[in-house]
Structure formats: C-alpha cells, structure tokens
Design a protein around this motif. Sequence first.
Motif, short mmCIF file in Angstrom:
data_model
loop_
_atom_site.label_atom_id
_atom_site.label_comp_id
_atom_site.label_asym_id
_atom_site.label_seq_id
_atom_site.Cartn_x
_atom_site.Cartn_y
_atom_site.Cartn_z
N GLY A 8 0.83 -1.21 0.00
CA GLY A 8 0.00 0.00 0.00
C GLY A 8 0.85 1.24 0.00
O GLY A 8 1.83 1.34 -0.72
N ARG A 9 0.49 2.17 0.88
CA ARG A 9 1.14 3.48 0.90
C ARG A 9 2.51 3.48 1.56
O ARG A 9 3.32 4.34 1.29
N VAL A 10 2.75 2.55 2.46
CA VAL A 10 4.04 2.48 3.15
C VAL A 10 4.67 1.12 2.92
O VAL A 10 4.00 0.17 2.51
N GLU A 11 5.94 1.02 3.22
CA GLU A 11 6.69 -0.21 3.03
C GLU A 11 6.67 -1.01 4.33
O GLU A 11 7.21 -0.58 5.35
N TRP A 12 6.02 -2.17 4.30
CA TRP A 12 5.90 -3.03 5.47
C TRP A 12 6.99 -4.10 5.43
O TRP A 12 7.26 -4.68 4.39
N VAL A 13 7.56 -4.38 6.59
CA VAL A 13 8.55 -5.44 6.75
C VAL A 13 7.96 -6.47 7.69
O VAL A 13 7.37 -6.11 8.71
N GLU A 14 8.13 -7.74 7.34
CA GLU A 14 7.58 -8.82 8.16
C GLU A 14 8.67 -9.82 8.52
O GLU A 14 9.72 -9.87 7.89
N LEU A 20 12.01 -8.34 14.70
CA LEU A 20 12.64 -7.54 13.66
C LEU A 20 13.79 -6.78 14.30
O LEU A 20 13.79 -6.54 15.52
N VAL A 21 14.75 -6.37 13.48
CA VAL A 21 15.90 -5.66 13.99
C VAL A 21 16.23 -4.51 13.05
O VAL A 21 16.09 -4.64 11.83
N ALA A 22 16.63 -3.37 13.63
CA ALA A 22 17.09 -2.21 12.86
C ALA A 22 18.60 -2.10 13.09
O ALA A 22 19.05 -1.76 14.18
N ALA A 71 4.96 -8.64 14.33
CA ALA A 71 3.97 -7.92 13.53
C ALA A 71 4.61 -7.22 12.33
O ALA A 71 5.76 -6.79 12.40
N ALA A 72 3.84 -7.09 11.25
CA ALA A 72 4.28 -6.29 10.10
C ALA A 72 4.57 -4.89 10.61
O ALA A 72 3.81 -4.32 11.39
N THR A 73 5.71 -4.33 10.17
CA THR A 73 6.19 -3.06 10.71
C THR A 73 6.59 -2.12 9.59
O THR A 73 7.22 -2.54 8.62
N PHE A 82 8.15 3.67 14.32
CA PHE A 82 7.90 2.36 13.75
C PHE A 82 6.48 1.99 14.18
O PHE A 82 6.16 2.03 15.38
N VAL A 83 5.63 1.66 13.22
CA VAL A 83 4.26 1.25 13.52
C VAL A 83 4.18 -0.25 13.26
O VAL A 83 4.52 -0.72 12.17
N ARG A 84 3.70 -0.98 14.24
CA ARG A 84 3.61 -2.44 14.15
C ARG A 84 2.13 -2.82 14.09
O ARG A 84 1.37 -2.54 15.00
N TRP A 85 1.73 -3.42 12.99
CA TRP A 85 0.34 -3.76 12.68
C TRP A 85 0.00 -5.07 13.38
O TRP A 85 0.25 -6.15 12.88
#
Length: 172
Positions: A8-14, A20-22, A71-73, A82-85
């Motif tokens: 969609g509008r943003v790039e989700w990482v799963e 997940l790690v940054a 969660a997808a982030t 960071f928004v986690r769905w």
Amino acid sequence: MVRYAEPGRVEWVESGGGPLVAVPETVLPFWTGADGEETDSDYDRACEVDGHVGLLPVGDSTALVLGDEPAATAYLPDHGTFVRWCAADSEDEVLAGVPDALGTAEWEPEVSWRVPGPVLLFDAAWPGTASDRAGRARVGLRSGRYAVRAATVRPGPETWLSLVHLRRLADR
C-alpha cells in the motif's frame, strides 16, 4: 513467508515469526542472524530481548530489536515512529489511528540509542548481508542519539498497534 500486510502506501517489513531488527548500515556485515554457534547467534540474542524494544551490540555500533509481537512493521518518518500492525482490517485503519495514538499512548520507559546514520529494518533471523532477500526497509536516520520509547495502543475497537517512537536527542 506469509504476507499479512498488503502492499500500500508504506513499506511493510515482516518476519518469519521472530523479532525484527534495525541495524545500522555501517555494521550490517556483522549481523549474523540465525547463523553462528548453537545458542549465541545474533538471532538468539534478539529473541532474548524482553519487551517491545531492546538494544544489542553489533560491531562498533548498536542494533534496535523490535520484540514482543512478530507484527508487520513500517517506519513513518513524519512521526519518527515504527508502527507495528498487530490487528486491523486495513492499512488505512492502521495509518489513520497513528496520530491520536501517539498523543494518548502510555509509553514504557525510554532507552537511548546512538546510531551512526541510516539503519535497515529486517527479520532478525537473516544475516545482514542477505537481508535484501528477506524484505527490508531503509530508515534514513541522521547520526546521533535517539530516545526510543514503545507503547501498545488500541485506536479503535478492532485496531491494535504497537508503536516505537524515536526522538532525536541533542549531542553531548
């Protein structure tokens, strides 16, 4: 890997089920993921993080672990978050709930994270050098210190998010 978030509008990482790690780009080759010794791989260390966020040394820097839910982030640069769905019927519901959620969240205690510049967000199980095969997002952070705080919010009856907010701190 199963995709839960629709493009969609943003790039989700799963992830495949773990954290997940940054990881700062400058130390990406030092993140070994699930490769390594039996119980002391970087992935094992990331899985030991208790709570929504944690910091792990990587090379001469530090990675931010997004724990708790796999969660997808997505990273929303306009909000530094960071928004986690965790639960929502659509990306629109997730994104619409963020502004109010940031203002009403009950935040956990902050941690201080120093980064040398941009980071890559990806599944902690992957080695940094292979993270492009797993799905990742580049987060264009400026070099410096950030206050990192996390919260779980429910901006709607069927919408549940985890937020990890970054606030740049003055250099000392």
